[in-house]
Design a protein around this motif. Sequence first.
Motif, PDB file in Angstrom:
ATOM      1  N   THR A 171     -40.159   9.613  31.918  1.00 44.55           N
ATOM      2  CA  THR A 171     -40.278  10.962  31.359  1.00 44.55           C
ATOM      3  C   THR A 171     -38.897  11.437  30.941  1.00 44.55           C
ATOM      4  O   THR A 171     -37.928  11.291  31.693  1.00 44.55           O
ATOM      5  CB  THR A 171     -40.852  11.935  32.418  1.00 44.55           C
ATOM      6  N   LYS A 172     -38.836  12.015  29.741  1.00 46.15           N
ATOM      7  CA  LYS A 172     -37.582  12.594  29.255  1.00 46.15           C
ATOM      8  C   LYS A 172     -37.820  14.076  28.986  1.00 46.15           C
ATOM      9  O   LYS A 172     -38.655  14.440  28.160  1.00 46.15           O
ATOM     10  CB  LYS A 172     -37.128  11.892  27.972  1.00 46.15           C
ATOM     11  N   GLU A 173     -37.090  14.939  29.706  1.00 41.08           N
ATOM     12  CA  GLU A 173     -37.208  16.381  29.466  1.00 41.08           C
ATOM     13  C   GLU A 173     -36.434  16.724  28.199  1.00 41.08           C
ATOM     14  O   GLU A 173     -35.276  16.363  28.046  1.00 41.08           O
ATOM     15  CB  GLU A 173     -36.680  17.178  30.654  1.00 41.08           C
ATOM     16  N   ILE A 174     -37.100  17.434  27.288  1.00 45.76           N
ATOM     17  CA  ILE A 174     -36.510  17.834  26.017  1.00 45.76           C
ATOM     18  C   ILE A 174     -36.029  19.283  26.057  1.00 45.76           C
ATOM     19  O   ILE A 174     -34.997  19.634  25.515  1.00 45.76           O
ATOM     20  CB  ILE A 174     -37.538  17.671  24.863  1.00 45.76           C
ATOM     21  N   TYR A 175     -36.807  20.133  26.725  1.00 45.97           N
ATOM     22  CA  TYR A 175     -36.506  21.569  26.740  1.00 45.97           C
ATOM     23  C   TYR A 175     -37.080  22.172  28.012  1.00 45.97           C
ATOM     24  O   TYR A 175     -38.173  21.816  28.448  1.00 45.97           O
ATOM     25  CB  TYR A 175     -37.140  22.241  25.516  1.00 45.97           C
ATOM     26  N   ASN A 176     -36.320  23.118  28.611  1.00 47.13           N
ATOM     27  CA  ASN A 176     -36.791  23.826  29.797  1.00 47.13           C
ATOM     28  C   ASN A 176     -36.536  25.308  29.581  1.00 47.13           C
ATOM     29  O   ASN A 176     -35.409  25.774  29.709  1.00 47.13           O
ATOM     30  CB  ASN A 176     -36.063  23.320  31.046  1.00 47.13           C
ATOM     31  N   GLY A 177     -37.588  26.056  29.198  1.00 45.49           N
ATOM     32  CA  GLY A 177     -37.436  27.464  28.860  1.00 45.49           C
ATOM     33  C   GLY A 177     -38.067  28.393  29.862  1.00 45.49           C
ATOM     34  O   GLY A 177     -38.479  27.995  30.951  1.00 45.49           O
ATOM     35  N   LYS A 178     -38.169  29.652  29.474  1.00 42.98           N
ATOM     36  CA  LYS A 178     -38.722  30.703  30.326  1.00 42.98           C
ATOM     37  C   LYS A 178     -40.238  30.554  30.495  1.00 42.98           C
ATOM     38  O   LYS A 178     -40.791  30.859  31.547  1.00 42.98           O
ATOM     39  CB  LYS A 178     -38.380  32.060  29.692  1.00 42.98           C
ATOM     40  N   ILE A 179     -40.922  30.079  29.457  1.00 39.41           N
ATOM     41  CA  ILE A 179     -42.379  29.998  29.472  1.00 39.41           C
ATOM     42  C   ILE A 179     -42.890  28.566  29.532  1.00 39.41           C
ATOM     43  O   ILE A 179     -43.870  28.286  30.206  1.00 39.41           O
ATOM     44  CB  ILE A 179     -42.967  30.719  28.238  1.00 39.41           C
TER      45      ILE A 179
END
Length: 186
Positions: A11-19
């Motif tokens: 798994t590669k995380e691309i983005y970690n935002g508020k929602i």
Amino acid sequence: MKKFEEKTLNTKEIYNGKIIRLQVDEVELPDGKISKREIVKHQGAVAIIPVTDEGKIIMVEQFRKPLEKSIIEIPAGKLEAGESPDVTAIRELEEETGYTTKRENLVFVDSFYTSPGFADEIMYIYFTDKLEKLEEPVEVDDDEFLELVEMNLEEAFEAMKEQRIHDAKTNYAMMYLKASGRLSNA
């Protein structure tokens, strides 16, 4: 083993935002081939169908940036970490409408995945027709601008035809109201 299971290789995380969080999973398919899956991770959400003593459904109209237009929806919002869906339902009812209800007046309607092809978001829906106006309105989120809209079921179905109501949870809610016979004008 789950039917047609895809084994995650990495798994590669691309983005970690508020929602949301966005990840790309490399998976081994049931036939042994390798593929990629773009996945949106979401905490989950809750919506509530509030109905007045007069049989009016309380909804909100707000601008939805992904759609570049305003639509009318039942009150809803994101589950907070560790929060039970019924608590979220009451919080969103208070924040978005200025009404409240007691937990025992909530009727759990259903839950469903909103877009299982690419997201794990689950939506819980509740109903109440036991509303109390708040003496002190709860402040809405700083970035949330909305207007209350009250409609009977016939008006709501007309708004669906006109695509002023045009989201899955609200369409589902109107179909539930019609099928359940909870409103006399259904």
